[in-house]
Design a protein around this motif. Structure first.
Motif, PDB file in Angstrom:
ATOM      1  N   PHE A 139       0.832  -1.201   0.000  1.00 32.64           N
ATOM      2  CA  PHE A 139       0.000   0.000   0.000  1.00 32.64           C
ATOM      3  C   PHE A 139       0.867   1.252   0.000  1.00 32.64           C
ATOM      4  CE2 PHE A 139      -2.571   3.139   2.436  1.00 32.64           C
ATOM      5  CZ  PHE A 139      -3.615   3.280   1.541  1.00 32.64           C
ATOM      6  N   LEU A 140       1.859   1.300   0.894  1.00 28.84           N
ATOM      7  CA  LEU A 140       2.739   2.468   0.962  1.00 28.84           C
ATOM      8  C   LEU A 140       3.585   2.592  -0.298  1.00 28.84           C
ATOM      9  CD1 LEU A 140       3.627   4.917   2.583  1.00 28.84           C
ATOM     10  CD2 LEU A 140       5.434   3.510   3.571  1.00 28.84           C
ATOM     11  N   THR A 141       4.055   1.496  -0.838  1.00 32.19           N
ATOM     12  CA  THR A 141       4.853   1.524  -2.061  1.00 32.19           C
ATOM     13  C   THR A 141       4.038   2.114  -3.204  1.00 32.19           C
ATOM     14  OG1 THR A 141       6.173  -0.359  -1.318  1.00 32.19           O
ATOM     15  CG2 THR A 141       6.183   0.097  -3.674  1.00 32.19           C
ATOM     16  N   PHE A 142       2.771   1.761  -3.282  1.00 28.15           N
ATOM     17  CA  PHE A 142       1.880   2.315  -4.295  1.00 28.15           C
ATOM     18  C   PHE A 142       1.736   3.828  -4.113  1.00 28.15           C
ATOM     19  CE2 PHE A 142      -2.455   3.573  -5.539  1.00 28.15           C
ATOM     20  CZ  PHE A 142      -2.402   3.283  -6.894  1.00 28.15           C
ATOM     21  N   ILE A 143       1.531   4.255  -2.880  1.00 26.59           N
ATOM     22  CA  ILE A 143       1.388   5.680  -2.591  1.00 26.59           C
ATOM     23  C   ILE A 143       2.677   6.430  -2.925  1.00 26.59           C
ATOM     24  CG2 ILE A 143       1.117   7.381  -0.725  1.00 26.59           C
ATOM     25  CD1 ILE A 143      -0.898   5.398   0.539  1.00 26.59           C
ATOM     26  N   ILE A 144       3.817   5.872  -2.525  1.00 25.41           N
ATOM     27  CA  ILE A 144       5.106   6.513  -2.797  1.00 25.41           C
ATOM     28  C   ILE A 144       5.313   6.674  -4.301  1.00 25.41           C
ATOM     29  CG2 ILE A 144       7.614   6.167  -2.706  1.00 25.41           C
ATOM     30  CD1 ILE A 144       7.173   4.961   0.134  1.00 25.41           C
ATOM     31  N   ALA A 145       4.976   5.670  -5.073  1.00 22.72           N
ATOM     32  CA  ALA A 145       5.134   5.748  -6.529  1.00 22.72           C
ATOM     33  C   ALA A 145       4.293   6.894  -7.087  1.00 22.72           C
ATOM     34  CB  ALA A 145       4.741   4.427  -7.184  1.00 22.72           C
ATOM     35  N   GLU A 146       3.091   7.064  -6.568  1.00 19.92           N
ATOM     36  CA  GLU A 146       2.221   8.152  -7.022  1.00 19.92           C
ATOM     37  C   GLU A 146       2.791   9.512  -6.610  1.00 19.92           C
ATOM     38  OE1 GLU A 146      -1.246   9.633  -8.994  1.00 19.92           O
ATOM     39  OE2 GLU A 146      -0.062   7.805  -9.125  1.00 19.92           O
ATOM     40  N   VAL A 147       3.318   9.596  -5.407  1.00 19.72           N
ATOM     41  CA  VAL A 147       3.927  10.846  -4.936  1.00 19.72           C
ATOM     42  C   VAL A 147       5.119  11.220  -5.817  1.00 19.72           C
ATOM     43  CG1 VAL A 147       5.265  11.872  -3.042  1.00 19.72           C
ATOM     44  CG2 VAL A 147       3.136  10.646  -2.544  1.00 19.72           C
ATOM     45  N   ILE A 148       5.962  10.246  -6.124  1.00 19.46           N
ATOM     46  CA  ILE A 148       7.137  10.510  -6.975  1.00 19.46           C
ATOM     47  C   ILE A 148       6.684  10.979  -8.352  1.00 19.46           C
ATOM     48  CG2 ILE A 148       9.095   9.435  -8.159  1.00 19.46           C
ATOM     49  CD1 ILE A 148       9.415   7.676  -5.601  1.00 19.46           C
ATOM     50  N   ARG A 149       5.644  10.360  -8.874  1.00 13.13           N
ATOM     51  CA  ARG A 149       5.107  10.772 -10.176  1.00 13.13           C
ATOM     52  C   ARG A 149       4.653  12.232 -10.117  1.00 13.13           C
ATOM     53  NH1 ARG A 149       0.563  11.209 -12.957  1.00 13.13           N
ATOM     54  NH2 ARG A 149      -0.857  10.598 -11.299  1.00 13.13           N
ATOM     55  N   HIS A 150       3.970  12.600  -9.036  1.00 18.72           N
ATOM     56  CA  HIS A 150       3.543  13.994  -8.864  1.00 18.72           C
ATOM     57  C   HIS A 150       4.752  14.920  -8.780  1.00 18.72           C
ATOM     58  CE1 HIS A 150      -0.617  12.896  -6.930  1.00 18.72           C
ATOM     59  NE2 HIS A 150      -0.521  12.525  -8.188  1.00 18.72           N
TER      60      HIS A 150
END
Length: 111
Positions: free
Chosen positions: A84-95
């Motif tokens: 779950f956190l890895t998914f969120i981190i990937a989205e944050v990095i994309r942003h």
């Protein structure tokens, strides 16, 4: 062919109560994620202003370790929490990458 049995009204009431709780929790999770992304957007702008990289692997690793520990203490599967956190981190990095691309250093010159 299975025969349908009319559900016990007490069971239906309990099912409704539990589903209402789930719906409330889902709403809270969405609102918490929105707040989290507001903060990470600010981080992305700060990083762009100061020409910092979008990703911070050391922090990400610390956060994953921390979240796994929190999950264990909460009796939640730590592997699920990590995914779950890895998914969120990937989205944050994309942003952060999008902010850096669209900012192009402009904010550091105007700030």
């Amino acid at each position: 062919m299975t025969t349908k049995h009319p559900a016990d009204p007490a069971v239906l009431a309990e099912l409704t109560r539990l589903r209402d709780s789930i719906d409330n929790i889902d709403a809270a999770v969405v609102h918490m994620l929105a707040e989290r992304f507001k903060c990470t957007q600010q981080v992305g702008h700060l990083k762009a202003q100061h020409h910092l990289p979008p990703a911070d692997p050391a922090r990400e690793s610390r956060q994953i370790t921390r979240l796994r520990e929190l999950a264990e203490n909460a009796k939640l599967d730590p592997a699920f929490a990590e995914k779950f956190l890895t998914f969120i981190i990937a989205e944050v990095i994309r942003h952060h990458e999008q902010i850096a691309d669209t900012t192009g250093g402009e904010e550091s010159r105007t700030a």
